[in-house]
Write a protein that holds these residues in place. Structure first.
Motif, short mmCIF file in Angstrom:
data_model
loop_
_atom_site.label_atom_id
_atom_site.label_comp_id
_atom_site.label_asym_id
_atom_site.label_seq_id
_atom_site.Cartn_x
_atom_site.Cartn_y
_atom_site.Cartn_z
N VAL A 14 0.86 -1.18 0.00
CA VAL A 14 0.00 0.00 0.00
C VAL A 14 0.90 1.24 0.00
O VAL A 14 1.73 1.39 0.89
CB VAL A 14 -0.91 -0.01 1.24
N LEU A 62 -6.14 3.77 1.95
CA LEU A 62 -6.66 2.58 2.62
C LEU A 62 -8.12 2.31 2.25
O LEU A 62 -8.65 1.22 2.48
CB LEU A 62 -6.55 2.70 4.15
N LEU A 72 3.44 -1.67 3.98
CA LEU A 72 3.08 -0.26 3.86
C LEU A 72 4.33 0.49 3.41
O LEU A 72 5.39 0.33 4.01
CB LEU A 72 2.59 0.26 5.22
N GLY A 74 5.92 4.14 2.93
CA GLY A 74 5.70 5.54 3.30
C GLY A 74 6.83 6.44 2.84
O GLY A 74 7.92 5.98 2.52
N VAL A 91 -0.59 -0.24 13.07
CA VAL A 91 -0.04 -0.72 11.81
C VAL A 91 -0.12 -2.26 11.77
O VAL A 91 -0.56 -2.86 10.79
CB VAL A 91 1.43 -0.23 11.65
N PHE A 96 -0.49 -4.97 8.54
CA PHE A 96 0.85 -4.79 7.96
C PHE A 96 1.89 -5.52 8.81
O PHE A 96 1.81 -5.55 10.02
CB PHE A 96 1.21 -3.31 7.88
N VAL A 99 7.04 -2.12 7.14
CA VAL A 99 6.91 -0.74 6.66
C VAL A 99 8.20 -0.39 5.94
O VAL A 99 9.30 -0.64 6.46
CB VAL A 99 6.68 0.27 7.82
#
Ligand code: SF4
Lengths: 198, 470
Positions: A14, A62, A72, A74, A91, A96, A99
Motif C-alpha cells: 500500500v 486505505l 506499507l 511511506g 499498523v 501490515f 513498513v
C-alpha cells in the motif's frame, strides 16, 4: 509479548507517498484511552481515512480497494513525533507486517521491531522505484527477505539490501522479544543495581 | 581518552554490550503515566512477574485528565478507567502514585525535576517522547514505547543501540524578548524534524549557560522534535542549587558523594562529536510556526517560505499549507487567532507564567480569543497564586485551569475546534494534534501573550517596554 516469526514476506503493498508522517496521524491521541492492546487497526490513519461523520474518505489509499497487502510504503521520516507504541500496534493490527521508507524516526522504528513489524529503510531512489512500480500495477509484489536482508520489486527484479542489527534480526526470525533476553540476565542486573550510585 | 558528557553517563550505565546488537542500559529512574503503561502492566501479569525496583519508579496521572473540577469523578468512562488502572497497578506493585488532586500531581516532566527525582548523571525513561526534558540536568533521558515500559518495569533495563553524538553550540547572547522556546524552534527550523535522528545532542555555549533551569528544560524538551533521541546539558552550580533540598534529592553524606560524581559530568576539552553545529544567539528572533510540523517555523516578522524551497517535499509542503489555510509568501503578523494555550511540559513552568503575565499585565484579553492557561503541576499552580500572578491574570480577563497535559495532545475535553487557529506554547503542531482539524501555531509564552491580548499574531516586542524583559 512474543509475536509471529518473520522470514520472507512476499506481498503487494500500500503506497503512502507523504513525508514526515507522524504518529499523531497514524493513531490520533483520542484513541489512546484503551487499557488493552486491541482494535487499534480500526483507527489507523483515522483522520485521513474517515470524515468527522465516520464516512470513509474515498481518496485515501486505505479506502481504495485496488491497494492491499502486508507492506506499507511511506515517504521520508516515517513515524516522527510521539513515542506512542499504539502507532505500531495500529499498523500491525491493520495487517501490515513491514513498513518501507527511506527514513524512519527512531522511537517508531524501535517500537516496530519490538512488536514484530519489520521497518525496512531503502534509498530514496529505490523508494521512488517502488512507488512507480505500484502505480504501474497495484498488485505488483514486493519481496522482503529478512535472512538475506534484501528487498526486491519482483516485476522488475530491482533489489536492494537493508540494514538490521544481528540481535534484532535473530529476535524477528524467532519471534523473541527483549524481555526474554533481559530476564535471563537478572543476576548481572541486580549486582549492577547494587553498586549504582543513585 | 577524552570523553563527551553523553559518553560518560551512557558508558557508566551499560550492564552488558550485546555482540552485533544493542547495549543493555541500566535505568535509574522510570516515570510512568496512565496512557502508555496499562498494556505494559498486563504484560507483567501474563508473565507473572513483579516490578523489579518499584522504588525507582514513579507514577502520575496527566495525559488524560480534565483541567476543571478535578475533585469530581472523571466524567469520560474510558479516561476514568485508564486512571483507575494506573492507580491499581501502582498500588499492587508498590509504586508511588500521585493521582488527581495529589499535591505532587502534574505533568510527568514537570514533577520529576520539581521533586528532585531528576538528577545529573542519571538515566531516566518514560513512555513519552518529551522525556528528553530531564536532560537539562545532565541526565540521559529519553522516551520509550510500551514494550520498553514493560521491559524497564520487569528488569530496570532497556536494550538500545548507542546513538551518535551531536553538539549544538550557541554563542553570544539572546536579543530582547527571545526566549528558550524561540532558541529551540530556531534550531529545529534549521535542522528539520529529522535532522538529529540517530543522535543524542549536547547543548553548549554561553546562551545555554545563561539560561535558567526552566529555560534549559524547555530546550531539552524540544530535542525530540528534530528527531534526536534526547538532548542534554552539563550540570553547573545553577543545576546543583535547583536540586538541593528537593524531596527526593540526596542529603547529607549522600549529597556530598553525589556532588563528587556530578562535578565530573562535562565534556572533556578534546572530546569528539560525530556532528557539530554552531550558531550565534543574536541570529535568533521570536519564532512562530506556520505549518504542520515543528520544523516549519520562522522569525515572526518573516514570510512563509515558497514551496520551491521544499524540493522533493513540495507536495507534502503544499498539503501542510492547505491544512493551515495559509499561502506561501504570507506574513504571519496580523493573522487572526481564536485560541491561546499556555501550558504543557514545554512551557507550563512558573517562569513561563511569569513571562506571560509580564506581558498581559495592565492589558485585557482580546474578545475573540479563548485562552486556556494550564499550569504544569500543582506546585506551579501554587507558585502562580503565591507570587500574585493569578491576580494580575484575572484582572486582565484570564482564568487558570487545573494542571495536566490538556490541549497539548487534546485527549481530554480541551480540544481546539476544527478550522480554528491556536497559538500554543506546547510542542507539536501536527494535523489534528490539538483536536481534529485544529490549526496550531507553536510559539513562546511571550508570543502567546501578545496574541491573547491583541487577538492576532503580534510581535511581542511591540508591546514590551525595554525594562520589562531584559
Ligand atoms: S504536555 Fe504534551 S508532550 Fe508533555 S507529557 Fe503531556 S502530552 Fe506529552
Amino acid at each position: 509479548m512474543a509475536y509471529d516469526k518473520f522470514n520472507v514476506l512476499r506481498s503487494s503493498a500500500v503506497p503512502l507517498p507523504i513525508e514526515n508522517v507522524d504518529t499523531d496521524q497514524i493513531i490520533p491521541a483520542r484513541f489512546l484511552k484503551a487499557t488493552e492492546r486491541k482494535g487499534f487497526g480500526d483507527n489507523l490513519f483515522r483522520d485521513w481515512r474517515y470524515n468527522p461523520d465516520n464516512s470513509p474518505k474515498p481518496h485515501f489509499v486505505l479506502n481504495n480497494p485496488i491497494y492491499s497487502g502486508k507492506i506499507l510504503v511511506g515517504g521520508k521520516n516515517f513515524g516522527s513525533g510521539s513515542s506512542r507504541e499504539h502507532a505500531a500496534w495500529a499498523v500491525y493490527d491493520y495487517g501490515f507486517r513491514c513498513v518501507v521508507s527511506s527514513f524512519f524516526a527512531d522511537i517508531f522504528r524501535n517500537n516496530c521491531l519490538n512488536i514484530g513489524v519489520l521497518p525496512v529503510q531503502v534509498s530514496p531512489e529505490f523508494l521512488q522505484q517502488i512507488f512507480e512500480a505500484i502505480e504501474a500495477d497495484p498488485e505488483t509484489l514486493i519481496e522482503v527477505d529478512l535472512p538475506a536482508q534484501s528487498i526486491q520489486i519482483t516485476a522488475t527484479g530491482a533489489t536492494e539490501s537493508f540494514e538490521i542489527n544481528g540481535y534484532k534480526k535473530d529476535n524477528m526470525l524467532n519471534g523473541f522479544d527483549d524481555i526474554d533476553y533481559l530476564l535471563n540476565m537478572k543476576e548481572e542486573i541486580s549486582s549492577f543495581a547494587a553498586q549504582s550510585p543513585l | 581518552m577524552p570523553e563527551t558528557l553523553f559518553d560518560k553517563v551512557w558508558d557508566s550505565h551499560v550492564v552488558r554490550h550485546v555482540d552485533n546488537g544493542p547495549d543493555v542500559l541500566f535505568i535509574d529512574r522510570h516515570l510512568v503515566h496512565e496512557v502508555t503503561s496499562p498494556v505494559a502492566f498486563l504484560g507483567l501479569k501474563s508473565r507473572n512477574i513483579p516490578v523489579l525496583y518499584p522504588e525507582r519508579t514513579f507514577a502520575t496521572a496527566d495525559h488524560n485528565t480534565p483541567t476543571r473540577n478535578q475533585h469530581l469523578p472523571v466524567a469520560d468512562p474510558l479516561s476514568a478507567n485508564q486512571l483507575k488502572a494506573l492507580e491499581e497497578n501502582a498500588g499492587k506493585h508498590n509504586i508511588p502514585y500521585w493521582g488527581l488532586g495529589h499535591e505532587k500531581n502534574g505533568i510527568v516532566h514537570v514533577i520529576g525535576p520539581e521533586n528532585g527525582i531528576t538528577l545529573p548523571g542519571a538515566t531516566i525513561v518514560c513512555g513519552d517522547s518529551h522525556t528528553s526534558t530531564h536532560g537539562a540536568f545532565g541526565a540521559i533521558a529519553f522516551g520509550i514505547g510500551t514494550s520498553e515500559v514493560e521491559m524497564v518495569l520487569a528488569t530496570q533495563c532497556i536494550m538500545q543501540p548507542k546513538p551518535k553524538r551531536m553538539r549544538i553550540t550557541i554563542n553570544g547572547s539572546l536579543n530582547r524578548a527571545v526566549t528558550p522556546k524561540d532558541v529551540a524552534l530556531f534550531i529545529i527550523s534549521r535542522l528539520s524534524t529529522s535532522g538529529a535522528t540517530g543522535y543524542f545532542v549536547e547543548y553548549a555555549g554561553s546562551v545555554f549557560e545563561a539560561m535558567s533551569m526552566e529555560g534549559r528544560m524547555t530546550v531539552c524538551n524540544l530535542s525530540i522534535e528534530m528527531g534526536a533521541r534526547g538532548g542534554m546539558m552539563a550540570p553547573d552550580d545553577k543545576t546543583f542549587s535547583y536540586i538541593k533540598g528537593r524531596e527526593f534529592a540526596p542529603t547529607g553524606p549522600d549529597w556530598d558523594r553525589a556532588m563528587e560524581y556530578w562535578k565530573t559530568l562535562y565534556t572533556d576539552s578534546d572530546a569528539l562529536f560525530d556532528k557539530e553545529l554552531t550558531f550565534e544567539g543574536s541570529e535568533i528572533e521570536p519564532m512562530i510556526t506556520y505549518g504542520t510540523n515543528p520544523g516549519m517555523g520562522m522569525g515572526i516578522k518573516e514570510s512563509i517560505p515558497l514551496s520551491e524551497a521544499a524540493g522533493s517535499g513540495k507536495a507534502t509542503y503544499k498539503k501542510s499549507l492547505d491544512y493551515m489555510d495559509f499561502q506561501e509568501g504570507d506574513s504571519m503578523l496580523g493573522k487572526k487567532v481564536d485560541f491561546v494555550f499556555l501550558g504543557s511540559c514545554t512551557n507550563g513552568r512558573i517562569e513561563d507564567f511569569r513571562a506571560f503575565t509580564a506581558l498581559v499585565k495592565g492589558r485585557k484579553k482580546a474578545e475573540n480569543v479563548t485562552a486556556w492557561l494550564v499550569p504544569g503541576s500543582h506546585k506551579v499552580e501554587s507558585s502562580i497564586r503565591e507570587e500574585g500572578l493569578l491576580d494580575i491574570l484575572e484582572e486582565a480577563g484570564f482564568e487558570l485551569r487545573e494542571p495536566g497535559c490538556s490541549a497539548c495532545l487534546a485527549m481530554n475535553d480541551d480540544k481546539i475546534p476544527a478550522g480554528k487557529y491556536a497559538v500554543s506554547t506546547s510542542n507539536r503542531n501536527f494535523e489534528g494534534r490539538q483536536g481534529p482539524g485544529a490549526r496550531t501555531l507553536l510559539a513562546s509564552p511571550l508570543v502567546a501573550a501578545a496574541a491573547a491580548v491583541t487577538g492576532e499574531v503580534t510581535d511581542p516586542r511591540e508591546l514590551l517596554q525595554a525594562e520589562v524583559i531584559s
